[in-house]
Design an enzyme around this catalytic site. Structure first.
Site, mmCIF file in Angstrom:
data_model
loop_
_atom_site.group_PDB
_atom_site.id
_atom_site.type_symbol
_atom_site.label_atom_id
_atom_site.label_comp_id
_atom_site.label_asym_id
_atom_site.label_seq_id
_atom_site.Cartn_x
_atom_site.Cartn_y
_atom_site.Cartn_z
ATOM 1 N N GLY A 21 26.696 89.373 30.649
ATOM 2 C CA GLY A 21 26.125 88.736 31.874
ATOM 3 C C GLY A 21 24.866 88.859 31.668
ATOM 4 O O GLY A 21 24.069 89.453 32.850
ATOM 5 N N ALA A 22 23.902 88.686 30.632
ATOM 6 C CA ALA A 22 22.749 88.875 30.328
ATOM 7 C C ALA A 22 21.857 87.828 30.747
ATOM 8 O O ALA A 22 20.462 87.728 30.451
ATOM 9 C CB ALA A 22 22.400 89.318 28.886
ATOM 10 N N SER A 23 22.359 86.690 31.270
ATOM 11 C CA SER A 23 21.351 85.677 31.627
ATOM 12 C C SER A 23 20.502 85.697 32.543
ATOM 13 O O SER A 23 19.319 85.013 32.671
ATOM 14 C CB SER A 23 22.315 84.437 31.732
ATOM 15 O OG SER A 23 23.268 84.445 32.933
ATOM 16 N N ASP A 72 33.480 83.613 28.730
ATOM 17 C CA ASP A 72 33.860 84.334 30.211
ATOM 18 C C ASP A 72 34.579 85.473 29.812
ATOM 19 O O ASP A 72 35.848 85.514 29.189
ATOM 20 C CB ASP A 72 34.915 83.219 30.601
ATOM 21 C CG ASP A 72 35.352 83.655 32.145
ATOM 22 O OD1 ASP A 72 35.181 84.710 32.443
ATOM 23 O OD2 ASP A 72 35.689 82.443 32.609
ATOM 24 N N VAL A 73 33.838 86.612 30.162
ATOM 25 C CA VAL A 73 34.714 87.999 30.042
ATOM 26 C C VAL A 73 35.934 88.051 30.692
ATOM 27 O O VAL A 73 36.749 89.041 30.573
ATOM 28 C CB VAL A 73 33.666 89.166 30.140
ATOM 29 C CG1 VAL A 73 32.374 88.969 29.276
ATOM 30 C CG2 VAL A 73 33.479 89.212 31.627
ATOM 31 N N SER A 151 28.874 100.464 41.057
ATOM 32 C CA SER A 151 28.064 99.759 42.354
ATOM 33 C C SER A 151 28.010 101.010 43.337
ATOM 34 O O SER A 151 29.333 101.661 43.345
ATOM 35 C CB SER A 151 28.547 98.679 42.806
ATOM 36 O OG SER A 151 28.120 98.423 44.064
ATOM 37 N N TYR A 164 35.624 93.843 45.682
ATOM 38 C CA TYR A 164 34.568 94.461 44.870
ATOM 39 C C TYR A 164 34.492 95.816 44.725
ATOM 40 O O TYR A 164 34.455 96.489 43.601
ATOM 41 C CB TYR A 164 33.254 93.811 45.457
ATOM 42 C CG TYR A 164 32.050 93.980 44.924
ATOM 43 C CD1 TYR A 164 31.553 93.321 43.521
ATOM 44 C CD2 TYR A 164 31.207 95.248 45.077
ATOM 45 C CE1 TYR A 164 30.424 93.490 42.755
ATOM 46 C CE2 TYR A 164 29.852 95.427 44.458
ATOM 47 C CZ TYR A 164 29.537 94.522 43.165
ATOM 48 O OH TYR A 164 28.481 95.066 42.554
ATOM 49 N N ALA A 166 36.967 97.807 44.938
ATOM 50 C CA ALA A 166 38.220 98.273 43.921
ATOM 51 C C ALA A 166 37.797 98.012 42.567
ATOM 52 O O ALA A 166 38.152 98.921 41.793
ATOM 53 C CB ALA A 166 39.421 97.248 44.435
ATOM 54 N N LYS A 168 34.932 98.074 41.181
ATOM 55 C CA LYS A 168 33.727 98.970 40.910
ATOM 56 C C LYS A 168 34.286 100.588 40.724
ATOM 57 O O LYS A 168 34.050 101.265 39.808
ATOM 58 C CB LYS A 168 32.634 98.791 41.792
ATOM 59 C CG LYS A 168 31.837 97.402 41.662
ATOM 60 C CD LYS A 168 31.555 97.216 40.141
ATOM 61 C CE LYS A 168 30.784 95.920 39.929
ATOM 62 N NZ LYS A 168 30.231 95.739 38.611
#
Ligand code: NAP
Length: 256
Positions: A21-23, A72-73, A151, A164, A166, A168
């Site tokens: 997710g480096a974009s 797509d990871v 997060s 989200y 859960a 993280k």
């Protein structure tokens, strides 16, 4: 961006990193920071090709090497293919930053099964797929630095973010176990837990809610992606004796 000394403390010269997710957003800042410290960086993205290409150009301008790796990871085979491409190209992988993440915010009463599954698949399963694909090479090298982006919400919980939170929270406990199992191979695993950070993800939160959140941040501002990137780079470059930890970069909003 802080240029670490090329060979001393903070240097990542000779190291190969993969940032998922480096974009854009936090992932972009992490990739730039690692490159600035001398690492060669593989840039994973799913859809934002133009942004990823422009980041690769930027990294070349600062004198480092970048490799674009679409995938797509959340899809097991694609995630494994991403790691394979990095190993095929660079011949090693020293630093894995599992950063790719999404939100699908809804209160639990309104949450659809797909909202739950999509977030768990990208954030938690994607972290697992990329990590498990990277481990054999890191074990062979007897070296690895795995940094997973969790997060503040995974620590505190947050209204409308059960899926989200859960994902993280799961990343944080996954990372502790990973740290235990991999320590014998000189592979460290840590989590960086950003607070509310100025990226597209934050823009999805209504303005009035953002104001309420900001009022609760002791340092009085949202994080910038570069604040998070510096913490990741510290763990990658100088965290040799740090493993199984969660480093909060949240302006003091949560002190766990
Ligand atoms: P962002 O601006 O929305 O960027 C997300 C990145 O992840 C994009 O590069 C996106 O690429 C990529 N991505 C999404 N799904 C993917 C998938 N299935 N496979 C590969 N790449 C995928 O988000 P951000 O704010 O920078 O967040 C980065 C990380 O920090 C996330 O894990 C997030 O949960 C965490 N975080 C963010 C905040 C915040 O306030 N912003 C706070 C705490 C933690 P494409 O556009 O190509 O899909």
């Amino acid at each position: 961006m802080t240029a670490g000394s090329q060979n001393g403390a903070g240097s990542l010269k000779g190291k190969v990193a993969l940032v998922t997710g480096a974009s854009r957003g936090i992932g972009r800042a992490i990739a730039l920071e690692l490159a600035c410290r001398g690492a060669k960086v593989a840039l994973n993205y799913r859809a934002s090709q133009a942004e990823a290409e422009s980041l690769a150009e930027r990294i070349k301008e600062i004198g480092s090497e970048a490799l674009l790796v679409q995938g797509d990871v959340a899809k097991k085979e694609e995630a494994r293919q991403v790691v394979r491409k990095v190993l095929d190209h660079f011949g090693r992988l020293d630093i894995l930053v599992n950063n790719a993440g999404i939100t699908r915010d809804k209160s639990l009463r309104k949450m659809a099964d797909d909202d739950w599954a999509d977030v768990i698949n990208v954030n938690l399963n994607g972290t697992y797929y990329c990590t498990s694909a990277a481990l054999p090479a890191m074990i062979d090298q007897k070296y690895g630095r795995i940094i997973n982006i969790s997060s503040v919400v995974g620590q505190s919980g947050n209204f409308g973010q059960a899926n989200y939170a859960a994902s993280k929270g799961g990343i944080a406990s996954f990372t502790k176990t990973l740290a235990l199992e991999m320590a014998r191979y000189n592979i460290t695993a840590n989590t960086v837990a950003p607070g509310f950070t100025c990226t597209e993800m934050l823009q999805k939160i209504p303005a009035n809610i953002l104001e309420q959140i900001k009022a609760k941040i002791p340092l009085g501002r949202f994080a910038m992606p570069e604040d998070v990137a510096k913490a990741v780079a510290f763990l990658a470059a100088d965290g040799d004796y740090i493993t199984g930890q969660q480093l909060a970069v949240n302006g003091g909003i949560y002190m766990g």
